[in-house]
Design a protein around this motif. Structure first.
Motif, PDB file in Angstrom:
ATOM      1  N   ARG A 153       0.710  -0.703  -0.554  1.00 39.88           N
ATOM      2  CA  ARG A 153      -0.123  -0.108   0.233  1.00 39.88           C
ATOM      3  C   ARG A 153       0.629   1.067   0.449  1.00 39.88           C
ATOM      4  N   LEU A 156       2.800   1.343  -3.365  1.00 38.16           N
ATOM      5  CA  LEU A 156       1.702   2.432  -4.554  1.00 38.16           C
ATOM      6  C   LEU A 156       1.365   3.791  -4.020  1.00 38.16           C
ATOM      7  N   SER A 157       1.597   4.282  -2.657  1.00 37.06           N
ATOM      8  CA  SER A 157       0.948   6.051  -2.643  1.00 37.06           C
ATOM      9  C   SER A 157       2.735   6.732  -2.985  1.00 37.06           C
ATOM     10  N   TRP A 159       3.401   6.593  -5.753  1.00 36.68           N
ATOM     11  CA  TRP A 159       2.735   7.138  -7.088  1.00 36.68           C
ATOM     12  C   TRP A 159       1.541   7.304  -7.257  1.00 36.68           C
ATOM     13  N   ALA A 161      -1.019   5.962  -5.963  1.00 37.09           N
ATOM     14  CA  ALA A 161      -2.082   4.968  -5.777  1.00 37.09           C
ATOM     15  C   ALA A 161      -2.522   4.483  -5.205  1.00 37.09           C
ATOM     16  N   ARG A 164      -4.102  -1.758  -7.332  1.00 33.26           N
ATOM     17  CA  ARG A 164      -2.978  -2.209  -8.121  1.00 33.26           C
ATOM     18  C   ARG A 164      -3.679  -1.905  -9.127  1.00 33.26           C
ATOM     19  N   ILE A 168      -0.352   1.163 -12.653  1.00 33.14           N
ATOM     20  CA  ILE A 168       0.328  -0.215 -12.635  1.00 33.14           C
ATOM     21  C   ILE A 168       1.409  -0.916 -13.547  1.00 33.14           C
ATOM     22  N   ILE A 171       4.170   1.962 -12.539  1.00 37.06           N
ATOM     23  CA  ILE A 171       4.462   1.922 -11.488  1.00 37.06           C
ATOM     24  C   ILE A 171       5.854   0.780 -12.097  1.00 37.06           C
ATOM     25  N   ARG A 187       2.445  -7.620  -7.210  1.00 38.15           N
ATOM     26  CA  ARG A 187       1.134  -7.290  -7.305  1.00 38.15           C
ATOM     27  C   ARG A 187       0.827  -8.648  -7.387  1.00 38.15           C
ATOM     28  N   LEU A 191      -2.341  -6.413  -0.310  1.00 37.18           N
ATOM     29  CA  LEU A 191      -1.575  -4.853  -0.472  1.00 37.18           C
ATOM     30  C   LEU A 191      -0.911  -4.244   1.211  1.00 37.18           C
ATOM     31  N   ASN A 438      -8.792  -5.991 -10.626  1.00 38.90           N
ATOM     32  CA  ASN A 438      -7.503  -5.717  -9.911  1.00 38.90           C
ATOM     33  C   ASN A 438      -8.104  -6.731  -8.196  1.00 38.90           C
TER      34      ASN A 438
END
Length: 464
Positions: A153, A156-157, A159, A161, A164, A168, A171, A187, A191, A438
């Motif tokens: 999690r 991803l943050s 970016w 996001a 996913r 994606i 990233i 992936r 998360l 997703n």
């Protein structure tokens, strides 16, 4: 201003945008930037096995193996074929004979140039530069054997996001451009799982522990894109969530106590974190005690215990789950780290299925409202394309049609159009995320939003 001068000014800006905006660097980009000349010789040395492979850069920016002449756009694809390996990062193993620099060094210089040119342009976003600098620092730490750790999690943050299903490809491209991979693969876990940003192994013989799954591909992607990934075993929370176990020399009473305390139906028997000796279940204990009231744990061990890698696609594991009812899960280090049961799978597929049903109802309701109040010619004008049937309309086109003031007036709903369309746009984005499968569970309020909008449409749709 001549065309050549104009092109020279535009080129760095365009390069910064596509290199920092989601596309993986290619060998052709190095040639275009003057960092690598056509005809340059490349060398890949596998010291452990005493083998050396050679290649050259073509005029079109491809890697041509010598002496057989096979050409590849991806240096990883070329390295895999040359060495007969399952996976290897070609950017790290191919070096330029003239300079001794790996292709990865040239790639990093190209990225630095792109960042510098973007910084000179007014209006350029700072996100690209921030991500580049953040990943460059992460690469330094990874090279120094001190890799950064994140929850998926938090990763991803970086970016912006939240899941996913969002950015994606961008990233993965940014990570690949900095020679980084996550361990485990981000992936294929939840998360909240912890991943490390590490450098792909330079020696292809070391790849399996970090990168290779059942069906490996070149780690930088031969076509610049990762293959499709379905729901994996590791996407289930219990898969890598920790595992209770007993040793082979434990007592049955110890096993029973652990099963009762944790409300387990089965318990792994481990002789070390990687060595799965079997499993004890209530059934196996009952059989052993029935045959001998003083039976030892060894007599209650069922050797038919299946352990699968966290990155196996869940659909491939379903036959074992149907037959046995559970599978143990190995993490990226081959440690038996969790368990997945049929109940976990039912819950996971149930969470995925409910939004599908709600979106299906929403689609039918919106189509019915539009079909009752407008004709196809009106809809086609609003959609800016020929429409032969209301069944052809997409969620975005429902939104476009209902956003039109004249359409809203025809409906005669005592509702605020802007607020309704804002919620419909939220639902459209949720729908896109769900329909792209997703693996992340939808946000907690997703089902509630879908239900409430469906309820509103049932109420006011009858007034249309």
């Amino acid at each position: 201003m001549t065309e050549d001068v104009l092109a020279a000014r535009i080129a760095p800006v365009q390069r910064s945008r596509y290199l920092l905006g989601g596309r993986r660097v290619r060998v052709g980009d190095l040639v275009e930037a003057g960092l690598l000349r056509p005809g340059a010789r490349l060398r890949f040395v596998r010291r452990r096995v005493g083998e050396t492979y050679q290649a050259e850069v073509t005029d079109t920016g491809r890697v041509r193996l010598l002496p057989d002449g096979q050409e590849f756009r991806s240096p990883s694809g070329a390295a895999m074929v040359a060495a007969g390996m399952r996976a290897v990062d070609g950017w790290l193993v191919w070096t330029v004979e003239e300079t001794g620099y790996p292709l990865d060094v040239l790639r990093q210089e190209l990225l630095d140039r792109a960042v510098a040119s973007a910084a000179d342009e007014p209006g350029e976003e700072t996100l690209d530069r921030r991500i580049h600098e953040r990943l460059r620092d992460a690469r330094i730490r990874a090279d120094g054997q001190h890799p950064e750790e994140f929850s998926v999690r938090d990763l991803l943050s970086l970016w912006g996001a939240k899941g996913r299903g969002d950015q994606i490809s961008r990233i993965e491209a940014d990570l690949a451009n900095h020679g980084l991979v996550t361990s485990p693969e981000f992936r294929k876990v939840t998360l909240d799982a912890t991943v490390r940003l590490v450098v792909a192994p330079r020696d292809s013989d070391e790849v399996s522990a970090v990168l290779v799954g059942p069906d490996p591909t070149p780690v930088d992607g031969d076509d610049g894109n990762s293959g499709p990934i379905g729901l994996t075993v590791g996407n289930l929370p219990s898969a890598l969530g920790g595992l209770k176990s007993v040793a082979p020399n434990a007592t049955i009473d110890e096993a029973i106590t652990k099963m009762l305390l944790n409300d387990f139906s089965q318990l792994a028997v481990l002789n070390g974190p990687r060595n799965l000796r079997g499993v004890v279940t209530w059934r196996s204990i009952a059989h052993a005690r029935h045959a001998d009231p003083h039976a030892k744990l060894s007599e209650a061990i069922d050797s038919e215990a299946v352990a699968v890698r966290y990155d196996r696609e869940l659909i491939d594991v379903l036959p074992d789950l149907q037959r046995i009812g559970f599978v143990f899960v190995r993490n990226q280090d081959n440690v038996v780290a969790g368990i997945v049961t049929t109940a976990d799978v039912v819950q996971a597929y149930g969470e995925m299925a409910l939004p599908f049903f709600q979106i299906g109802e929403l689609d039918r309701s919106l189509r019915r409202v539009i079909a009752r109040n407008l004709d196809l010619d009106q809809v086609a004008r609003l959609c800016s394309r020929p429409v032969r049937s209301f069944d052809e309309l997409s969620m975005g086109e429902y939104q476009r049609v209902l956003s039109d003031l004249s359409t809203w007036t025809i409906l005669g709903w005592p509702l605020d159009r802007a607020t309704f369309i804002e919620r419909l746009d939220e639902i459209r984005q949720i729908r896109n995320d769900i329909m792209h499968f997703n693996p992340d569970p939808p946000p907690p309020d997703t089902i509630d939003k879908l239900r409430k909008l469906n309820s509103l449409l049932r109420r006011y749709g009858e007034l249309s």
